[in-house]
Design a protein around this motif. Structure first.
Motif, PDB file in Angstrom:
ATOM      1  N   ARG A 103       0.974  -1.279  -0.077  1.00 59.88           N
ATOM      2  CA  ARG A 103       0.385  -0.231   0.430  1.00 59.88           C
ATOM      3  C   ARG A 103       0.921   1.249   0.440  1.00 59.88           C
ATOM      4  N   ILE A 163      -0.133   3.798  -5.728  1.00 61.56           N
ATOM      5  CA  ILE A 163      -1.052   4.704  -5.197  1.00 61.56           C
ATOM      6  C   ILE A 163      -1.820   6.315  -5.172  1.00 61.56           C
ATOM      7  N   PHE A 186      -9.294  -1.773  -3.233  1.00 58.98           N
ATOM      8  CA  PHE A 186      -8.251  -2.789  -3.264  1.00 58.98           C
ATOM      9  C   PHE A 186      -8.743  -4.318  -3.859  1.00 58.98           C
ATOM     10  N   GLU A 231      -6.399  -8.397  -1.388  1.00 60.55           N
ATOM     11  CA  GLU A 231      -5.446  -8.318  -0.552  1.00 60.55           C
ATOM     12  C   GLU A 231      -5.080  -9.346   0.692  1.00 60.55           C
TER      13      GLU A 231
END
Length: 277
Positions: free
Chosen positions: A127, A132, A144, A147
């Motif tokens: 992240r 991003i 997202f 994950e």
């Protein structure tokens, strides 16, 4: 191309859409603009009068004037302009963002060939990946995916304005669909005439996703299943930016230690996650 001129042609953006009754989607934009212009100058005229005056079928004029509908290419152009993409020059932040996202499509993402929905794989920083920050700069929302799936790289996908972004990146030369299936894959057309800073940013964003570092040496390499012509082109770009030696092998580009130092690459001693794109 002049560096102080907009890079993206709105006509090319329009032509990423299905024109419906129009063979050329750009013609739909021109007709819509003509109808709106005529209507603003003749506010008392209805769709029949406008249709007759402009020789455009009334079935097209009426939804535009009475229902406030717009052709899809018009909406796409308006969204792209609101985001600052159509007026952006090489020197503008908006274009730096687009250039970085194009690099991410080449090095760790994809654009759906039918819906133009882009997605980007996060690199080893997860992240904290640079993509991003870049997506936040667009002002578009994103989500997202995967994950919690240990077998897949985490992806980030824009939400609002996503397909317009995908179309804009495609106009700049980002490939559609799976890159492994594109035999004539080439780097974006705009890099050839771009200023050094644009080319450097593309290279750094690309390497942030694909560079493989080593514990026992400062040499860096990229391992990719791409056409040899593409690897040659990529190596030439990196060499031009770094001003140091970059070589090409089978499915591999090797960046010399001098080139890596010139680019300011920081060793991280891990292999990027393999993607099928």
């Amino acid at each position: 191309m002049e560096w102080d001129q907009p890079v993206i042609d709105e006509r090319e953006l329009a032509r990423t859409y299905d024109g419906g009754a129009y063979a050329d989607p750009w013609t739909a934009v021109l007709d819509y603009q003509a109808v709106m212009r005529y209507a603003s100058h003749h506010p008392d005229n209805g769709s029949y009068a406008i249709s007759t005056a402009l020789d455009i079928p009334r079935s097209r004029v009426r939804p535009w004037t009475e229902n406030k509908s717009k052709p899809d290419p018009v909406r796409g152009i308006e969204t792209a302009r609101d985001c600052g993409w159509l007026d952006a020059t090489y020197r503008d932040t908006e274009f730096t963002v687009l250039n970085t996202l194009v690099a991410n499509i080449f090095s760790g993402g994809s654009i759906d060939a039918e819906r133009y929905q882009p997605w980007f794989a996060l690199n080893h920083r997860h992240r904290r990946s640079h993509v991003i920050d870049v997506l936040e700069e667009t002002g578009l929302g994103f989500e997202f995916y995967h994950e919690d799936d240990a077998g897949r790289a985490t992806e980030v996908r824009p939400t609002e304005g996503a397909t317009v972004l995908g179309r804009t990146l495609a106009v700049l030369g980002a490939p559609l669909g799976s890159k492994t299936e594109i035999e004539d894959l080439t780097l974006p057309w705009y890099l050839e005439e771009a200023p050094y800073e644009t080319r450097e940013m593309f290279v750094l964003a690309y390497l942030a996703n694909r560079a493989i570092h080593h514990r026992d040496k400062d040499t860096v390499h990229i391992q990719e299943e791409r056409p040899q012509s593409y690897l040659d082109e990529l190596a030439a770009l990196i060499e031009d930016v770094s001003k140091e030696a970059v070589t090409v092998g089978e499915q591999q580009v090797t960046i010399s230690a001098a080139a890596a130092r010139s680019l300011g690459l920081q060793p991280r001693y891990r292999t990027p996650a393999t993607t099928s794109e």
